[in-house]
Structure formats: structure tokens, C-alpha cells
Design a protein around this motif. Structure first.
Motif, short mmCIF file in Angstrom:
data_model
loop_
_atom_site.label_atom_id
_atom_site.label_comp_id
_atom_site.label_asym_id
_atom_site.label_seq_id
_atom_site.Cartn_x
_atom_site.Cartn_y
_atom_site.Cartn_z
N LEU A 26 35.07 45.82 73.60
CA LEU A 26 35.43 44.88 74.65
C LEU A 26 35.80 43.51 74.09
CD1 LEU A 26 32.80 45.77 77.41
CD2 LEU A 26 35.22 46.40 77.31
N VAL A 27 35.02 43.02 73.13
CA VAL A 27 35.31 41.70 72.54
C VAL A 27 36.64 41.76 71.78
CG1 VAL A 27 34.57 40.01 70.84
CG2 VAL A 27 32.91 40.99 72.41
N THR A 28 36.85 42.85 71.05
CA THR A 28 38.12 43.01 70.34
C THR A 28 39.29 43.09 71.31
OG1 THR A 28 36.98 44.24 68.59
CG2 THR A 28 39.37 44.43 68.67
N PHE A 29 39.09 43.82 72.40
CA PHE A 29 40.13 43.95 73.43
C PHE A 29 40.52 42.58 73.99
CE2 PHE A 29 40.14 44.10 78.21
CZ PHE A 29 41.51 44.29 78.35
N VAL A 30 39.53 41.77 74.34
CA VAL A 30 39.82 40.45 74.92
C VAL A 30 40.50 39.55 73.89
CG1 VAL A 30 38.80 38.36 75.90
CG2 VAL A 30 37.95 40.61 76.60
N SER A 31 39.95 39.52 72.68
CA SER A 31 40.50 38.61 71.67
C SER A 31 41.91 39.00 71.27
CB SER A 31 39.59 38.59 70.43
OG SER A 31 39.44 39.88 69.89
N LEU A 32 42.18 40.28 71.06
CA LEU A 32 43.52 40.71 70.68
C LEU A 32 44.51 40.59 71.84
CD1 LEU A 32 42.85 43.79 68.37
CD2 LEU A 32 43.38 41.43 67.73
N THR A 33 44.00 40.68 73.06
CA THR A 33 44.88 40.45 74.22
C THR A 33 45.37 39.00 74.21
OG1 THR A 33 43.77 42.12 75.57
CG2 THR A 33 45.04 40.44 76.73
N PHE A 34 44.47 38.06 73.93
CA PHE A 34 44.87 36.65 73.87
C PHE A 34 45.78 36.40 72.66
CE2 PHE A 34 41.33 35.82 76.81
CZ PHE A 34 41.96 34.93 77.67
N VAL A 35 45.50 37.07 71.53
CA VAL A 35 46.37 36.91 70.37
C VAL A 35 47.77 37.41 70.69
CG1 VAL A 35 46.83 37.73 68.02
CG2 VAL A 35 44.53 37.01 68.64
N GLY A 36 47.85 38.60 71.26
CA GLY A 36 49.16 39.16 71.63
C GLY A 36 49.87 38.32 72.67
N ALA A 177 49.25 27.33 72.73
CA ALA A 177 48.22 26.83 71.82
C ALA A 177 46.83 27.11 72.38
CB ALA A 177 48.40 25.33 71.58
N GLY A 178 46.66 26.91 73.70
CA GLY A 178 45.37 27.18 74.32
C GLY A 178 44.99 28.65 74.23
N SER A 179 45.98 29.52 74.44
CA SER A 179 45.73 30.96 74.35
C SER A 179 45.33 31.36 72.93
CB SER A 179 46.99 31.73 74.77
OG SER A 179 46.82 33.11 74.62
N LEU A 180 46.03 30.80 71.94
CA LEU A 180 45.70 31.13 70.55
C LEU A 180 44.36 30.56 70.13
CD1 LEU A 180 49.22 30.69 68.87
CD2 LEU A 180 48.03 32.82 69.41
N ALA A 181 44.02 29.37 70.64
CA ALA A 181 42.71 28.78 70.32
C ALA A 181 41.58 29.64 70.89
CB ALA A 181 42.63 27.36 70.89
N LEU A 182 41.73 30.07 72.13
CA LEU A 182 40.72 30.95 72.73
C LEU A 182 40.65 32.27 72.00
CD1 LEU A 182 38.67 31.39 74.97
CD2 LEU A 182 40.51 32.13 76.47
N ALA A 183 41.81 32.78 71.59
CA ALA A 183 41.84 34.02 70.82
C ALA A 183 41.09 33.85 69.50
CB ALA A 183 43.28 34.44 70.55
N GLY A 184 41.24 32.68 68.86
CA GLY A 184 40.54 32.43 67.62
C GLY A 184 39.02 32.46 67.80
N VAL A 185 38.55 31.83 68.88
CA VAL A 185 37.10 31.85 69.16
C VAL A 185 36.62 33.28 69.39
CG1 VAL A 185 35.34 31.11 70.81
CG2 VAL A 185 37.13 29.52 70.11
N MET A 186 37.40 34.04 70.17
CA MET A 186 37.02 35.42 70.46
C MET A 186 37.05 36.28 69.20
SD MET A 186 36.21 35.39 73.59
CE MET A 186 36.02 37.15 73.82
N LEU A 187 37.99 36.01 68.29
CA LEU A 187 38.06 36.78 67.05
C LEU A 187 36.85 36.50 66.17
CD1 LEU A 187 41.84 36.52 66.07
CD2 LEU A 187 40.59 38.57 66.76
N VAL A 188 36.41 35.25 66.14
CA VAL A 188 35.19 34.92 65.39
C VAL A 188 34.00 35.68 65.98
CG1 VAL A 188 33.56 33.08 64.83
CG2 VAL A 188 36.02 32.66 64.64
N ALA A 189 33.91 35.71 67.30
CA ALA A 189 32.83 36.45 67.96
C ALA A 189 32.92 37.94 67.63
CB ALA A 189 32.90 36.24 69.47
N ALA A 190 34.16 38.47 67.59
CA ALA A 190 34.35 39.88 67.28
C ALA A 190 33.91 40.19 65.86
CB ALA A 190 35.81 40.27 67.48
#
Length: 301
Positions: A26-36, A177-190
Motif C-alpha cells: 500500500l505504501v509503495t502504491f501510494v508513493s509510486l502513484t505520486f511519483v508517476g 513539485a508538491g506531488s513529487l515532494a509528497l512522493a519523496g516522503v512516501m518513498l522514504v516511508a516505503a
């Protein structure tokens, strides 16, 4: 035999840590969704910029009877218009100009009526300035036209239409930029969650791993089941992210948005398909690094 053992170890690990595995997915799904989404938004901004910057024009607004500009002493004369036309056709400027259109006050008023019929009722055609609409071979060379005509007789102002679009693109860039920043936080959590999950799986199977070390199993063979557990969880998350992005672009962008605002060129599902492999590659790399870092200390014990 070895492959069968590795697969059985993966199955055992996934079953024992089912809740943690689902969390990783789930965490990977959310983070990669924001990255994409961030990557696709940036691609959309670039597409829109390239399309609209090629179409924007430099507007040379002429003086009217009510103009307050220092270069205006009344409405632009026929001589002023002829001088501007001649200058645009001259060798120093013609190399930068792709087309020139002259817009009369009546034409400007008709266009104003289409844009805002209610407000145009309080304006008369003679209050709207005539203008030369200049298309450029290279939109970045706006300064050449501006410097040539700003302050010239009969010219009230020179406007680059890109200035109208810049705030819009600035908002889109900020959203990206906001989407990528949130994705970065989620990737760290992942990454942290993957590392914790692998470490927990290794701890639960420490007895089996110890026996395998005693009989001569290599570090690579010991690490492989744990590594593949993280990769499988990440691939599931990447697949879900790709599916959501495909659905969002197909239904939301090329479907609803393109119908509501048809003036822009939009990204398509082809762009999403080109992005999805990178989501898998990025996810696998993150899972591999997190797994190897978590296992390196354990396997040295």
C-alpha cells in the motif's frame, strides 16, 4: 531444488508477515502513484508549453484617442501604421517574424464580445486599440520586437502573450513539485517499512538461516528469499499505481478534461505506458537497496 527451496521460503515469509507485506504494497502504491503523477504532470506542462508558446503572438497595441502613454499624442496615424509595417518587413526583423496580422478596433470589439458579452456592452469599438499581431519564428526572441517598437510613435505598448500563460504554468509547476515532494516522503516511508519487514522476516527465520550457514550456504543464497519478498511486494504496489494512472488519464484527462477544455494538447495512455516501466524499475531498486542494507548486519552475526 534450490529454486524450489527459494520459492518455499518466499511463500513462508509472505504468510508470516502478511500484515507488513500488505503495508509495504500500500505504501509503495501510494508513493509510486505520486511519483508517476508528478512525472506525467511535468510532461503535460512541457507539452502545453511547447504547443502554446509556438502559437502565442506579440501584440503591438496602437495608440487611441484616450491613450495615456508618453509615446501617444492621440490616435495612431496611417503613417505610424505604415512605419510599423515597414519595420516588421525590414531585414533586421523579418528573420524573426513568421506572420503579421492587423486587428482593427471593430475586430477587437467582436472578439471582446465573444469573451465577455456583458462587459462589452459598456465599451465602444473606438475605445479598443488597433494592433499588429506578430507571430515569431522563435518565441524566445520576443525581446527583439519589444525593443524595436516600445516607445515608438503610435505604439502604446508591446505585450508578449506568454506573460498571460506564465502564471498558469507556474501553478502547474507548483502542483508538480508538491506531488513529487509528497512522493519523496512516501518513498522514504516505503524504504523504512521494507527494511523493517525484511528484518522482521529474517529474525523470525534466524534458526533456519543459522542452520543453512552451518552447512555452507552462501550469503547470496541466504539473502535471495528476503530480497525477493520485498521485490514482489513493491511490484504489486507498482502495478496498482500503474493501473490507477492509466485509469486517471484515460477517463479523467483524455476523457472528461479534454471534452471540457479542448484548447490544450493532453498526455495520453501511451505516455502512461512509457512511464510504468520506470515505476517498476525504481521500486525494485529501492526494495533491493532497503533489503540488502537491512540484511547486511544480520548476516554478519
Amino acid at each position: 531444488m534450490r529454486l524450489q527451496f527459494v520459492l518455499s521460503e518466499i511463500g513462508i515469509g509472505l504468510r508470516r508477515n502478511l500484515a507488513m507485506t500488505i503495508s509495504v504494497v500500500l505504501v509503495t502504491f501510494v508513493s509510486l502513484t505520486f511519483v508517476g503523477a508528478g512525472a506525467l504532470m511535468q510532461q503535460q506542462v512541457s507539452t502545453m508549453k511547447g504547443d502554446w508558446y509556438d502559437r502565442v503572438q506579440v501584440a503591438i497595441f496602437l495608440c487611441t484617442q484616450d491613450s495615456l502613454s508618453a509615446s501617444c499624442s492621440g490616435a495612431a496615424t496611417d503613417a505610424d501604421k505604415a512605419a510599423i509595417e515597414q519595420a516588421l518587413a525590414s531585414p533586421p526583423l523579418s528573420q524573426y517574424v513568421s506572420e503579421v496580422e492587423f486587428e482593427t478596433s471593430d475586430e477587437a470589439y467582436a472578439q471582446f464580445q465573444q469573451q465577455d458579452a456583458e462587459l462589452s456592452a459598456s465599451v465602444t469599438p473606438d475605445q479598443l486599440p488597433e494592433s499588429f499581431r506578430v507571430g515569431l519564428e522563435d518565441p524566445e526572441r520576443f525581446g527583439v520586437i519589444s525593443e524595436s517598437f516600445q516607445g515608438s510613435p503610435g505604439v502604446e505598448q508591446v505585450v508578449d502573450q506568454r506573460e498571460v500563460l506564465e502564471p498558469f504554468f507556474a501553478v502547474l509547476n507548483a502542483a508538480t513539485a508538491g506531488s513529487l515532494a509528497l512522493a519523496g516522503v512516501m518513498l522514504v516511508a516505503a524504504v523504512l517499512l521494507i527494511g523493517t519487514t525484511i528484518r522482521l522476516a529474517a529474525f523470525n527465520r534466524r534458526r533456519e538461516t543459522g542452520i543453512m550457514r552451518l552447512v555452507g550456504a552462501s550469503s547470496t543464497f541466504l539473502q535471495l528469499p528476503f530480497l525477493l519478498e520485498g521485490v514482489i511486494a513493491v511490484c504489486l504496489g507498482a502495478g496498482m499505481a500503474g493501473a490507477v494512472l492509466l485509469l486517471a488519464v484515460d477517463r479523467g484527462v483524455t476523457g472528461w478534461l479534454a471534452e471540457q477544455v479542448p484548447a490544450f494538447d493532453y498526455i495520453t495512455t501511451t505516455d502512461v505506458w512509457a512511464t510504468i516501466p520506470w515505476l517498476f524499475v525504481g521500486g525494485i531498486v529501492l526494495a533491493s537497496v532497503a533489503s540488502l542494507v537491512s540484511l547486511s548486519r544480520y548476516l554478519k552475526v
